[in-house]
Design an enzyme around this catalytic site. Structure first.
Site, PDB file in Angstrom:
ATOM      1  N   GLY A   1       2.449   2.356  -2.740  1.00 47.24           N
ATOM      2  CA  GLY A   1       2.562   2.889  -4.093  1.00 47.24           C
ATOM      3  C   GLY A   1       3.837   2.489  -4.812  1.00 47.24           C
ATOM      4  O   GLY A   1       4.356   3.260  -5.625  1.00 47.24           O
TER       5      GLY A   1
ATOM      6  N   ASP B   1      -2.679   7.156  -6.428  1.00 49.27           N
ATOM      7  CA  ASP B   1      -1.246   6.892  -6.244  1.00 49.27           C
ATOM      8  C   ASP B   1      -0.391   7.709  -7.203  1.00 49.27           C
ATOM      9  O   ASP B   1       0.554   8.387  -6.801  1.00 49.27           O
ATOM     10  CB  ASP B   1      -0.931   5.405  -6.492  1.00 49.27           C
ATOM     11  CG  ASP B   1      -1.241   4.545  -5.294  1.00 49.27           C
ATOM     12  OD1 ASP B   1      -2.060   4.970  -4.470  1.00 49.27           O
ATOM     13  OD2 ASP B   1      -0.671   3.440  -5.196  1.00 49.27           O
TER      14      ASP B   1
ATOM     15  N   GLY C   1       0.784  -1.230   0.000  1.00 49.12           N
ATOM     16  CA  GLY C   1       0.000   0.000   0.000  1.00 49.12           C
ATOM     17  C   GLY C   1       0.812   1.273   0.000  1.00 49.12           C
ATOM     18  O   GLY C   1       0.301   2.333   0.337  1.00 49.12           O
TER      19      GLY C   1
HETATM   20  O1  PMV Z   1      -2.954  -0.348  -1.285  1.00 50.37           O
HETATM   21  P1  PMV Z   1      -2.824   0.832  -2.180  1.00 50.37           P
HETATM   22  O2  PMV Z   1      -2.074   1.943  -1.624  1.00 50.37           O
HETATM   23  O3  PMV Z   1      -2.487   0.476  -3.577  1.00 50.37           O
HETATM   24  O4  PMV Z   1      -4.215   1.542  -2.174  1.00 50.37           O
HETATM   25  C1  PMV Z   1      -5.364   1.068  -2.688  1.00 50.37           C
HETATM   26  C2  PMV Z   1      -6.350   2.135  -2.452  1.00 50.37           C
HETATM   27  C3  PMV Z   1      -7.729   1.762  -2.872  1.00 50.37           C
HETATM   28  O5  PMV Z   1      -8.556   2.865  -2.539  1.00 50.37           O
HETATM   29  C4  PMV Z   1      -8.202   0.551  -2.101  1.00 50.37           C
HETATM   30  C5  PMV Z   1      -7.806   1.471  -4.349  1.00 50.37           C
HETATM   31  C6  PMV Z   1      -7.590   2.679  -5.238  1.00 50.37           C
HETATM   32  O6  PMV Z   1      -7.381   2.444  -6.444  1.00 50.37           O
HETATM   33  O7  PMV Z   1      -7.679   3.820  -4.779  1.00 50.37           O
END
Ligand code: PMV
Length: 309
Positions: free
Chosen positions: A103, A148, A101
């Protein structure tokens, strides 16, 4: 030789609900970075990309269309109007943890775009970098919101609404975040897909949760702009409860969130897709070391402290 870097990121508020049109807030984390280096290579080699951490050597002209690393190279060369297969070696390294999570995919892609632009002395606005990287996010994540690539390309806190827009905004008072890793790998694509299926079966159960997150994110932005750390902490706690109700937290995340609060954090929540990956805690200079210790005792495999300003 041209080198460029890009930071990692964490989502402060609003993950998952953002996929359904609610706002979210993300901030860059400069303590972890992806780095790309572009060097001229022997005639006839074409573009070869070496991803040392992934133990991958990619000959771009032979790579399949859906290889995200080859894809970002092709897109960037096309955007700059360059021949599709110049003789270049691109080396990529990254300290952004993968599938946690933070990025990592977007950070690596951003570093590649920037290094190629630097190599060809081509100026790409942050917005264009972000748009190019978004196209590889689709390959990694299926239906990414785009948060991201935006926060990483701009390297500033962003308030983001999918398909509507985003804003960089001011942080009223710099604050300290601890980012702690459960050590559990999680797939954004899987967690987002799973929630999508559950939402489609029971929209009446999930829509109010998303809407509630949306209201909370709006309040969080005001709290951040005013430097109101106690309110921010409270909103993080509430956001975590809503993510638990969505079914995207995990016992490991809940344990770290509990430990951070016990250690005196102003608030704590999971961050990103969930079911693993990282959690974040809002701390002060006074509470920082105690929260860090509590997180390590509760099993955090990596703890990063970052100042958001
Ligand atoms: O886990 P990460 O940081 O890739 O975040 C995903 C965030 C979500 O809201 C779950 C998906 C998105 O595309 O925003």
């Amino acid at each position: 030789m041209s080198t460029a870097t890009a930071p990692g990121k964490v989502i402060l508020f609003g993950e998952h609900a953002v996929v359904y049109g609610q706002p979210a807030i993300a901030v860059p984390v400069g303590e972890v970075q992806a780095r790309a280096t572009v060097e001229p290579a022997d005639a006839g080699q074409g573009v070869v990309l070496i991803a040392a951490d992934l133990e991958r050597r990619i000959v771009v002209r032979q790579a399949p269309d859906d290889d995200p690393l080859a894809h970002i190279v092709r897109l960037t060369l096309e955007r700059m109007g360059k021949p599709p297969d110049p003789d270049l070696t691109i080396t990529v390294t990254s300290s952004v943890p993968i599938a946690r999570g933070m990025g990592s995919g977007a950070a690596v892609s951003t570093a590649i775009v920037r290094a190629l632009a630097r190599h060809f002395r081509f100026w790409l606005a942050a917005r264009e970098v972000s748009e190019l990287v978004y196209q590889t996010e689709v390959l990694y994540h299926g239906t990414p919101s785009g948060i991201d690539n935006t926060v990483i390309a701009f390297e500033k806190p962003v308030y983001f609404i999918k398909e509507v827009g985003w804003e960089i905004f001011w942080v009223g008072k710099p604050f300290l975040l601890i980012v702690a890793d459960t050590g559990v790998v999680s797939s954004t694509r899987e967690v987002v897909g799973d929630l999508r299926r559950r939402f489609e079966t029971e929209p009446d159960r999930y829509s109010p949760l998303f809407a509630e997150v949306g209201r909370l994110v709006t309040a969080a932005r005001v709290a951040i702009e005013q430097g109101d750390l106690p309110s921010m902490g409270e909103l993080m706690d509430r956001n975590h409860r809503l993510l638990q109700e969505m079914g995207v937290s995990s016992p490991e995340l809940d344990r770290l969130v509990g430990a951070a609060r016990e250690g005196g954090a102003l608030g704590a929540k999971m961050s990103g897709a969930g079911r693993g990956g990282n959690m974040i805690a809002l701390v002060t200079e006074e509470s920082q070391s105690r929260v860090e210790m509590m997180l390590r005792l509760a099993g955090a495999v990596r703890v990063i402290v970052t100042e958001v300003r």
